[in-house]
Write a protein that holds these residues in place. Structure first.
Motif, PDB file in Angstrom:
ATOM      1  N   LYS A 138       0.760  -1.229  -0.070  1.00  0.00           N
ATOM      2  CA  LYS A 138      -0.104   0.021  -0.038  1.00  0.00           C
ATOM      3  C   LYS A 138       0.787   1.180   0.057  1.00  0.00           C
ATOM      4  O   LYS A 138       0.395   2.363  -0.768  1.00  0.00           O
ATOM      5  N   ARG A 139       1.887   1.315   0.554  1.00  0.00           N
ATOM      6  CA  ARG A 139       3.007   2.255   0.566  1.00  0.00           C
ATOM      7  C   ARG A 139       3.884   2.277  -0.591  1.00  0.00           C
ATOM      8  O   ARG A 139       3.969   3.574  -0.916  1.00  0.00           O
ATOM      9  N   GLU A 140       4.214   1.385  -1.020  1.00  0.00           N
ATOM     10  CA  GLU A 140       5.314   1.402  -2.171  1.00  0.00           C
ATOM     11  C   GLU A 140       4.609   0.546  -3.189  1.00  0.00           C
ATOM     12  O   GLU A 140       5.290  -0.614  -3.681  1.00  0.00           O
ATOM     13  N   ASN A 141       3.487   1.159  -3.861  1.00  0.00           N
ATOM     14  CA  ASN A 141       2.848   0.172  -4.891  1.00  0.00           C
ATOM     15  C   ASN A 141       3.814  -0.134  -6.115  1.00  0.00           C
ATOM     16  O   ASN A 141       4.205   0.805  -6.900  1.00  0.00           O
ATOM     17  N   GLY A 142       4.067  -1.425  -6.218  1.00  0.00           N
ATOM     18  CA  GLY A 142       4.748  -1.908  -7.515  1.00  0.00           C
ATOM     19  C   GLY A 142       6.213  -2.121  -7.346  1.00  0.00           C
ATOM     20  O   GLY A 142       7.138  -2.696  -7.960  1.00  0.00           O
ATOM     21  N   LYS A 143       6.928  -1.497  -6.015  1.00  0.00           N
ATOM     22  CA  LYS A 143       8.268  -1.594  -5.958  1.00  0.00           C
ATOM     23  C   LYS A 143       8.604  -2.924  -5.484  1.00  0.00           C
ATOM     24  O   LYS A 143       8.102  -3.352  -4.556  1.00  0.00           O
ATOM     25  N   PRO A 144       9.691  -3.677  -5.789  1.00  0.00           N
ATOM     26  CA  PRO A 144      10.249  -4.871  -5.630  1.00  0.00           C
ATOM     27  C   PRO A 144      10.683  -4.991  -3.977  1.00  0.00           C
ATOM     28  O   PRO A 144      11.096  -3.897  -3.464  1.00  0.00           O
ATOM     29  N   ILE A 145      10.821  -6.165  -3.447  1.00  0.00           N
ATOM     30  CA  ILE A 145      11.271  -6.482  -2.053  1.00  0.00           C
ATOM     31  C   ILE A 145      12.085  -7.529  -2.083  1.00  0.00           C
ATOM     32  O   ILE A 145      12.127  -8.458  -2.823  1.00  0.00           O
ATOM     33  N   THR A 146      13.277  -7.403  -1.231  1.00  0.00           N
ATOM     34  CA  THR A 146      13.942  -8.388  -1.099  1.00  0.00           C
ATOM     35  C   THR A 146      13.969  -9.295   0.178  1.00  0.00           C
ATOM     36  O   THR A 146      13.850  -8.740   1.340  1.00  0.00           O
ATOM     37  N   VAL A 147      13.751 -10.598  -0.037  1.00  0.00           N
ATOM     38  CA  VAL A 147      13.598 -11.518   1.415  1.00  0.00           C
ATOM     39  C   VAL A 147      14.809 -11.761   1.832  1.00  0.00           C
ATOM     40  O   VAL A 147      15.726 -12.409   1.126  1.00  0.00           O
ATOM     41  N   MET A 148      15.400 -11.403   3.049  1.00  0.00           N
ATOM     42  CA  MET A 148      16.305 -12.122   3.773  1.00  0.00           C
ATOM     43  C   MET A 148      16.023 -13.337   4.643  1.00  0.00           C
ATOM     44  O   MET A 148      15.449 -12.968   6.106  1.00  0.00           O
ATOM     45  N   PHE A 149      16.242 -14.445   4.265  1.00  0.00           N
ATOM     46  CA  PHE A 149      16.162 -15.568   5.181  1.00  0.00           C
ATOM     47  C   PHE A 149      17.466 -15.938   5.793  1.00  0.00           C
ATOM     48  O   PHE A 149      18.436 -16.277   5.510  1.00  0.00           O
ATOM     49  N   TYR A 175       1.123 -11.531  -4.435  1.00  0.00           N
ATOM     50  CA  TYR A 175       1.871 -10.331  -4.560  1.00  0.00           C
ATOM     51  C   TYR A 175       3.045 -10.470  -5.744  1.00  0.00           C
ATOM     52  O   TYR A 175       3.985 -10.380  -5.577  1.00  0.00           O
ATOM     53  N   PRO A 176       2.218 -10.824  -6.949  1.00  0.00           N
ATOM     54  CA  PRO A 176       3.319 -10.956  -8.120  1.00  0.00           C
ATOM     55  C   PRO A 176       3.828  -9.676  -8.259  1.00  0.00           C
ATOM     56  O   PRO A 176       3.457  -8.451  -8.265  1.00  0.00           O
ATOM     57  N   LYS A 177       5.156  -9.841  -9.125  1.00  0.00           N
ATOM     58  CA  LYS A 177       5.948  -8.868  -9.705  1.00  0.00           C
ATOM     59  C   LYS A 177       6.663  -8.093  -8.275  1.00  0.00           C
ATOM     60  O   LYS A 177       7.727  -7.129  -8.387  1.00  0.00           O
TER      61      LYS A 177
END
Length: 486
Positions: A138-149, A175-177
């Motif tokens: 909702k805050r960053e519509n469409g901006k990718p995210i990196t998952v840190m496991f 949450y595609p893309k």
């Protein structure tokens, strides 16, 4: 060529909307949340994200939207709040957003050691993942995210393949893309077989997004300023709750908020001139008295007697601290000190020093914008110059140790203007990975710091300081005493 592509994309978006309405929503079933159906008709980026993930094949896109929307209603995603999540899950710090990778993508941290496979808590953990992803989307519509496991210190009890599969499905379907990459840190050999299964869930196209790393390789994707010490980084961040971490900062001064807007252009000039006037006045008025009065040995012995005689005073003594960032040096380094309610709330200072050869734009944000006046909160600092930011409680609000401040800074071109309009445009265009961020906590003390102790802090290094440095040190102590209750 670009215009043709845009036209084709617009046609696909229109067709997707029309067919979804006709083929999936015609019976007005209760399968979907009406808010999602309405948003699909209005948000082009949302429709495009589904199309992109399904290579613009409308039939496959519609199936994906159907599955995603049903899940969203089942999980009540639109209504997820902090109250929807058990407090212990928020407090433990197993999942949270914090920092950015080298490409400027937000980091979603999953500290696997805090997860124990338990069917009784799995639904709440899934809700927590959905809560953070929806909040970010909702805050960053469409901006990718990196998952840190983060798999450091992880044992066999932490392996929960159902939970891992849910996380992957979130990015594949719900949450595609949004997925930039999955960085897996310090994976134990015992999990090799498990992650072969994970690769099959991701599919051949997405397997390349898995990045297996150790302490040295992880720095290929995330700079040390956003990595914790156990990953070889220097990030001093320590998770705590409440408040929610990292993305709750808001601009303190805004036109329509509870705090009246300030004239930022004049505030910059006023702040710089005020600081200069204060230093000149103190230098002319008290330099002679200061040089005569301060004796290193005498000051040290008197300060030690004060420490022995008054334990409360001892608690206030702290060394001067400076955070040395790549663009700005920031003082104090970690905490802003305010007086308690009994002693009266008083203003405090944040001192920024530009250590670059360019103009540095900065913004100050806070988790509690209704409480504070910040002047200036959005301005710039010339090369080699320093600027004082005055932070003061507003409207009778009490300072809380849970309140935090965020300082954002980025270099500007020498030819760039620094007026309000130019700064607003600059912050819209500057890449996230070019922005330096530093956080400050709030600390409440029962009385202001005595001048004698402030002088003591500088006394040990007096022989190495110039008279100007002495004047600056004394100016800081004077400012603190000016803020004290009478």
């Amino acid at each position: 060529m670009a215009e043709c592509h845009a036209q084709n994309k617009a046609k696909l978006i229109s067709e997707t909307r029309r067919r979804f309405e006709a083929e999936y929503v015609t019976d007005k079933s209760d399968k979907y949340d009406p808010r999602d159906v309405e948003r699909l008709q209005q948000d082009d980026n949302w429709v495009e994200s589904y199309l992109c993930w399904r290579h613009d094949v409308v039939d496959e896109t519609l199936k994906m939207i159907d599955e995603s929307f049903q899940w969203r209603k089942e999980m009540a995603v639109n209504d997820l709040t902090e109250a929807s999540i058990p407090r212990w899950l928020l407090e433990i710090g197993g999942i949270y957003l914090h920092g950015y990778d080298k490409e400027g993508n937000k980091l979603l941290w999953i500290r696997v050691k805090y997860h124990v496979k338990d069917h009784k808590t799995i639904l709440d953990k899934k809700k927590l993942i959905a809560f953070w992803l929806e909040r970010y989307a909702k805050r960053e519509n469409g901006k990718p995210i990196t998952v840190m496991f983060d798999l450091s210190e992880t044992g066999i009890n932490s392996i929960d393949m159902d939970f891992v599969r849910f996380i992957i499905n979130c990015f594949k379907v719900y949450y595609p893309k949004y997925l930039s990459k999955i960085v897996i840190f310090d994976m134990p050999w015992i999990m090799n077989a498990a992650f072969k299964i994970v690769k099959s869930w991701l599919g051949p196209e997405a397997v390349s997004l898995l990045k297996f790393t150790n302490k040295h390789e992880v720095q290929d994707y995330v700079s040390i300023e956003y990595l914790p010490p156990h990953m070889g980084g220097t990030d001093p961040f320590k998770y705590s709750y409440p408040p929610l971490v990292d993305d709750d900062f808001q601009t303190p001064l805004c036109e329509n908020g509870p705090i009246a807007s300030e004239d930022e252009a004049s505030s910059k000039e006023d702040t710089e001139s005020d600081g200069k006037d204060i230093l000149e006045a103190i230098f002319n008025e008290e330099q002679t008295a200061l040089l005569k009065k301060i004796n290193l040995t005498e000051s040290t012995s008197k300060a030690e007697e004060n420490e022995k005689g008054d334990c409360k005073t001892k608690a206030f003594k702290k060394p001067l601290s400076v955070f040395k960032g790549p663009l700005l040096h920031i003082s104090p380094a970690e905490e802003l000190y305010f007086g308690s309610t009994e002693s009266g709330e008083k203003k405090t200072l944040i001192v920024l020093t530009n250590v670059t050869k360019n103009i540095v734009a900065f913004k100050v944000r806070t988790t509690a914008p209704e409480k504070y006046r910040v002047k200036p909160s959005n301005s710039s600092c010339d090369p080699g110059a320093s600027i004082d930011i005055v932070v003061s409680p507003h409207g009778g609000f009490a300072v809380s140790a849970q309140d935090r401040f965020l300082i954002m800074a980025a270099e500007m071109e020498q030819t760039s203007g620094t007026g309000p309009a130019e700064l607003a445009q600059f912050w819209k265009e500057v890449p996230r990975n070019k922005v330096m961020e530093h956080r400050l906590r709030c600390h409440i003390v029962e009385s202001s710091k005595p001048i004698s102790l402030t002088l003591k802090d500088g006394a040990f290094n007096m022989s190495d300081k110039t008279s100007e440095d002495m004047c600056l040190q004394f100016a800081n102590s004077r400012r603190e005493s000016d803020c004290s209750p009478p």
